[in-house]
Design an enzyme around this catalytic site. Structure first.
Site, PDB file in Angstrom:
ATOM      1  N   ASP A  44       0.724  -1.244   0.034  1.00  0.00           N
ATOM      2  CA  ASP A  44      -0.054   0.060   0.160  1.00  0.00           C
ATOM      3  C   ASP A  44       1.082   1.140   0.060  1.00  0.00           C
ATOM      4  O   ASP A  44       2.025   1.128   0.415  1.00  0.00           O
ATOM      5  CB  ASP A  44      -0.831  -0.156   1.401  1.00  0.00           C
ATOM      6  CG  ASP A  44      -1.663   1.198   1.504  1.00  0.00           C
ATOM      7  OD1 ASP A  44      -2.265   1.720   0.569  1.00  0.00           O
ATOM      8  OD2 ASP A  44      -1.452   1.815   2.710  1.00  0.00           O
ATOM      9  N   ASP A  76       0.200   5.079   0.933  1.00  0.00           N
ATOM     10  CA  ASP A  76       0.000   6.138   2.134  1.00  0.00           C
ATOM     11  C   ASP A  76      -0.229   5.520   3.349  1.00  0.00           C
ATOM     12  O   ASP A  76      -1.016   4.289   3.559  1.00  0.00           O
ATOM     13  CB  ASP A  76      -1.107   6.970   1.997  1.00  0.00           C
ATOM     14  CG  ASP A  76      -1.067   7.777   0.512  1.00  0.00           C
ATOM     15  OD1 ASP A  76       0.084   8.403   0.330  1.00  0.00           O
ATOM     16  OD2 ASP A  76      -2.211   7.959  -0.215  1.00  0.00           O
TER      17      ASP A  76
HETATM   18 MG   LIG Z   1      -2.832   3.055   3.557  1.00  0.00          MG
END
Ligand SMILES: [Mg+2]
Ligand SMILES: [Zn+2]
Length: 207
Positions: A13, A15
């Site tokens: 992922d 952020d």
């Molecule tokens: Mg995230």
């Protein structure tokens, strides 16, 4: 289908996992890598394991920033990693939202996590065997997407990870565990694999 010939990968992922979570990051200058991420990616590069970023970017659908801005942000991300000798094979993003979108971005798509569309697309394009791969993220939807694609998954406590860990059901998302950093998650996953090495190969693993 999985004959062991496809490549292994670590899906990340973005952020809160690769870079510091800032709530709808919209400028390249806001990117700040989390500790140990670049070293860990460089180590995976050295091992010949693909590294792929998969990120929901509903800020595009919501009109917070234009889609082309993501390209500038991701160029900067690649540059920050390159400065540390690390490289990711691809950065896949979902600019959609099912209900809060503008124009063509308001759509029920197959790429928005928790659906596995981005991982499956990356797997097709880069000959990745998801069953031998790992998905790391800070939210339930990251792990759900990974599990739906057939990956092992791991939660990190960075980003929203601490909150997520309170309600996470690891056994429902093929979860390996909850880890402080991406480095810890990758180490645990690699160790899992080493445990499967036959005793006769142990001398090779020593060096
Ligand atoms: Mg995230
Ligand atoms: Zn999408």
């Amino acid at each position: 289908m999985d004959d062991g010939q496809g490549k292994r990968a670590v899906f990340l992922d973005r952020d809160g996992t690769v870079n510091v979570e800032v709530h709808y990051l919209s400028q390249p200058e806001q990117l700040e890598l989390l500790p140990t991420v670049s070293e860990t990616i460089a180590r995976l590069n050295a091992l010949g394991i693909e590294v792929v970023v998969v990120t929901n970017q509903a800020g595009v659908a919501r009109g917070y920033f234009p889609e082309h801005r993501l390209h500038a942000i991701h160029d900067r991300l690649q540059q920050l990693l390159a400065d540390e000798g690390a490289r990711v094979t691809g950065i896949y993003y979902c600019p959609h939202h099912p209900s809060a979108g503008l124009g063509r971005y308001k759509t029920v798509c197959e790429c928005r996590k928790p659906l596995p569309g981005m991982l499956q697309q990356a797997a097709r394009e880069h000959d990745i065997d998801c069953s031998r791969s790992l998905m790391i993220g800070d939210r339930d939807s990251d792990l759900q997407a990974g599990a739906a694609a057939g990956c092992t998954t791991a939660l990190v406590r960075t980003g929203y990870g601490q909150e997520t860990s309170a309600t996470l059901k690891l056994d429902q998302v093929r979860g390996l565990g909850v880890f402080t950093t991406v480095e810890d998650a990758v180490k645990a996953w690699l160790a899992l694999d080493q445990n499967k090495v036959l005793p006769s190969d142990s001398s090779l693993a020593e060096e």
